[in-house]
Design an enzyme around this catalytic site. Structure first.
Site, PDB file in Angstrom:
ATOM      1  N   ASP A 116      59.958  17.076  48.966  1.00 54.84           N
ATOM      2  CA  ASP A 116      59.599  18.158  49.435  1.00 54.84           C
ATOM      3  C   ASP A 116      59.913  18.126  51.083  1.00 54.84           C
ATOM      4  O   ASP A 116      60.257  16.977  51.587  1.00 54.84           O
ATOM      5  CB  ASP A 116      57.870  18.045  49.366  1.00 54.84           C
ATOM      6  CG  ASP A 116      57.202  19.021  50.106  1.00 54.84           C
ATOM      7  OD1 ASP A 116      57.628  20.370  50.067  1.00 54.84           O
ATOM      8  OD2 ASP A 116      56.416  18.689  51.137  1.00 54.84           O
ATOM      9  N   LEU A 117      59.743  19.201  51.706  1.00 61.36           N
ATOM     10  CA  LEU A 117      60.251  19.063  53.315  1.00 61.36           C
ATOM     11  C   LEU A 117      59.022  18.887  54.193  1.00 61.36           C
ATOM     12  O   LEU A 117      58.851  17.888  54.883  1.00 61.36           O
ATOM     13  CB  LEU A 117      61.063  20.304  53.647  1.00 61.36           C
ATOM     14  CG  LEU A 117      61.524  20.587  54.857  1.00 61.36           C
ATOM     15  CD1 LEU A 117      62.676  19.581  55.246  1.00 61.36           C
ATOM     16  CD2 LEU A 117      62.299  21.875  54.894  1.00 61.36           C
ATOM     17  N   ASP A 118      58.358  20.222  54.415  1.00 61.26           N
ATOM     18  CA  ASP A 118      57.166  20.280  55.332  1.00 61.26           C
ATOM     19  C   ASP A 118      56.106  19.242  55.057  1.00 61.26           C
ATOM     20  O   ASP A 118      55.626  19.157  53.888  1.00 61.26           O
ATOM     21  CB  ASP A 118      56.510  21.563  55.258  1.00 61.26           C
ATOM     22  CG  ASP A 118      57.272  22.553  55.736  1.00 61.26           C
ATOM     23  OD1 ASP A 118      58.509  22.264  56.510  1.00 61.26           O
ATOM     24  OD2 ASP A 118      57.448  23.640  55.673  1.00 61.26           O
ATOM     25  N   THR A 154      55.905  19.904  59.900  1.00 56.12           N
ATOM     26  CA  THR A 154      55.824  21.417  60.549  1.00 56.12           C
ATOM     27  C   THR A 154      54.525  22.061  60.293  1.00 56.12           C
ATOM     28  O   THR A 154      54.322  23.154  60.869  1.00 56.12           O
ATOM     29  CB  THR A 154      57.143  22.306  59.718  1.00 56.12           C
ATOM     30  OG1 THR A 154      56.856  21.974  58.327  1.00 56.12           O
ATOM     31  CG2 THR A 154      58.420  21.890  60.220  1.00 56.12           C
ATOM     32  N   LYS A 209      49.146  23.996  52.866  1.00 58.12           N
ATOM     33  CA  LYS A 209      50.079  23.220  52.767  1.00 58.12           C
ATOM     34  C   LYS A 209      50.652  23.084  51.339  1.00 58.12           C
ATOM     35  O   LYS A 209      49.882  23.005  50.197  1.00 58.12           O
ATOM     36  CB  LYS A 209      49.657  21.635  52.779  1.00 58.12           C
ATOM     37  CG  LYS A 209      49.215  21.567  54.498  1.00 58.12           C
ATOM     38  CD  LYS A 209      49.080  19.992  54.503  1.00 58.12           C
ATOM     39  CE  LYS A 209      48.862  19.665  55.916  1.00 58.12           C
ATOM     40  NZ  LYS A 209      48.419  18.445  56.586  1.00 58.12           N
ATOM     41  N   SER A 227      61.385  22.645  48.206  1.00 59.67           N
ATOM     42  CA  SER A 227      60.632  22.779  49.265  1.00 59.67           C
ATOM     43  C   SER A 227      60.262  24.288  48.746  1.00 59.67           C
ATOM     44  O   SER A 227      61.012  25.273  48.484  1.00 59.67           O
ATOM     45  CB  SER A 227      61.113  23.068  50.664  1.00 59.67           C
ATOM     46  OG  SER A 227      60.699  23.647  51.443  1.00 59.67           O
ATOM     47  N   ALA A 228      58.917  24.755  49.305  1.00 60.70           N
ATOM     48  CA  ALA A 228      58.524  26.269  49.184  1.00 60.70           C
ATOM     49  C   ALA A 228      59.062  26.935  50.428  1.00 60.70           C
ATOM     50  O   ALA A 228      58.975  28.204  50.350  1.00 60.70           O
ATOM     51  CB  ALA A 228      57.056  26.204  49.266  1.00 60.70           C
ATOM     52  N   LYS A 265      55.061  26.708  44.012  1.00 60.22           N
ATOM     53  CA  LYS A 265      54.278  25.592  43.500  1.00 60.22           C
ATOM     54  C   LYS A 265      52.846  26.104  43.425  1.00 60.22           C
ATOM     55  O   LYS A 265      52.318  26.967  43.993  1.00 60.22           O
ATOM     56  CB  LYS A 265      54.216  24.603  44.552  1.00 60.22           C
ATOM     57  CG  LYS A 265      55.778  24.051  44.748  1.00 60.22           C
ATOM     58  CD  LYS A 265      55.532  22.952  46.071  1.00 60.22           C
ATOM     59  CE  LYS A 265      57.179  22.455  46.500  1.00 60.22           C
ATOM     60  NZ  LYS A 265      57.283  21.847  47.589  1.00 60.22           N
ATOM     61  N   GLU A 298      55.896  14.201  47.825  1.00 57.15           N
ATOM     62  CA  GLU A 298      54.998  15.540  48.162  1.00 57.15           C
ATOM     63  C   GLU A 298      53.943  15.261  48.722  1.00 57.15           C
ATOM     64  O   GLU A 298      53.297  14.046  48.706  1.00 57.15           O
ATOM     65  CB  GLU A 298      54.577  16.206  46.909  1.00 57.15           C
ATOM     66  CG  GLU A 298      55.309  17.481  46.258  1.00 57.15           C
ATOM     67  CD  GLU A 298      55.118  18.508  47.486  1.00 57.15           C
ATOM     68  OE1 GLU A 298      54.300  18.351  48.216  1.00 57.15           O
ATOM     69  OE2 GLU A 298      55.833  19.631  47.034  1.00 57.15           O
ATOM     70  N   ASP A 299      53.622  15.993  49.840  1.00 55.33           N
ATOM     71  CA  ASP A 299      52.481  15.853  50.746  1.00 55.33           C
ATOM     72  C   ASP A 299      51.224  16.619  50.437  1.00 55.33           C
ATOM     73  O   ASP A 299      50.318  16.587  50.777  1.00 55.33           O
ATOM     74  CB  ASP A 299      52.509  15.931  52.137  1.00 55.33           C
ATOM     75  CG  ASP A 299      53.041  17.547  52.452  1.00 55.33           C
ATOM     76  OD1 ASP A 299      53.810  18.177  51.480  1.00 55.33           O
ATOM     77  OD2 ASP A 299      52.180  18.013  53.339  1.00 55.33           O
TER      78      ASP A 299
END
Ligand code: B16
Ligand code: MG
Length: 215
Positions: free
Chosen positions: A10-12, A18, A46, A115-116, A146, A170-171
């Site tokens: 995942d990115l953020d 971010t 998130k 990522s979303a 997601k 994932e966060d």
């Protein structure tokens, strides 16, 4: 877990924080709409897509709007958000991420982004991370957000690796649900209390290598 062939990040919240910029931009929009929007409320956004995030904020404010207005508001928020992320540099990559990615590469595994965000290319470019990825799947390439598994399944498909041989980092709860729905092993980044459904939870990547995961 054996025979892992790919890692999907995942990115953020996993590679870069971010969430604070999403919060500042949503807060500004909420203020314009006279909606009280707290940092605790921001937790609910998130991993959630941009339009679904706006829906949550409107629900908090008990406001109903037509689709055209909602699209314009989401665009407005994004202009403010992009101003923030345009200033990102490699110094904003979260601690330990680069060493962890290097250890994955050293083990011969493939790497994908799941990522979303529709801003992922700008973020990856500013962080100088793009070249590490064998596949990049983001909000511009999926039709279902997601917790739908589409983003991760497309990543596995593009890498040509079966989902059961992929690990997702994932966060967010929505992202963990998406990874589980994809049939993938999921490692949460954050607190064990918040990310109960993950197969394993790490506080971050500091001093972490692929071998240390012991999978
Ligand atoms: P954008 P991730 C998600 O990214 C964020 O966690 C979420 O807060 C945001 O609303 C979503 O991207 C959409 O982002 O507005 O940039 O398209 O965690 O899936 O990498
Ligand atoms: Mg995230």
């Amino acid at each position: 877990m054996h025979n892992i062939k790919a890692i999907i990040f995942d990115l953020d919240g996993v590679l870069v924080d971010t969430a604070k910029y999403h919060y500042l931009a949503w807060k500004r929009l909420a203020q314009e709409l006279n909606i009280e929007f707290s940092i605790e409320d921001n937790e609910r956004l998130k991993g959630v897509s941009r339009m679904n995030s706006l829906e949550i904020i409107l629900e908090i404010g008990n406001i109903t709007l037509d689709d055209d207005t909602k699209i314009k508001l989401a665009e407005k928020k994004n202009i403010w958000y992009v101003e923030y992320i345009s200033k990102l540099t490699p110094a904003d990559i979260l601690p330990g991420v680069i060493d962890f990615i290097e250890s994955i590469k050293a083990n011969g595994l493939k790497i994908a982004l799941g990522s979303a965000s529709k801003n992922s290319m700008l973020i990856l470019t500013n962080l100088k991370l793009t070249d590490y990825f064998d596949a990049i799947i983001d909000g511009t390439k999926v039709s279902s957000a997601k917790p739908n598994p589409e983003v991760f399944l497309k990543g596995a498909l593009e890498l040509n690796i079966p989902p059961c041989q992929c690990i997702v980092f994932e966060d967010a709860q929505a992202g963990i649900d998406a990874a589980i729905n994809a049939g993938m092993y999921c490692i949460g980044i954050g607190s064990k209390n918040r990310l109960k459904k993950a197969n394993l939870v790490l506080s971050g990547f500091s001093n972490m290598t692929f071998d240390k995961l012991g999978l």
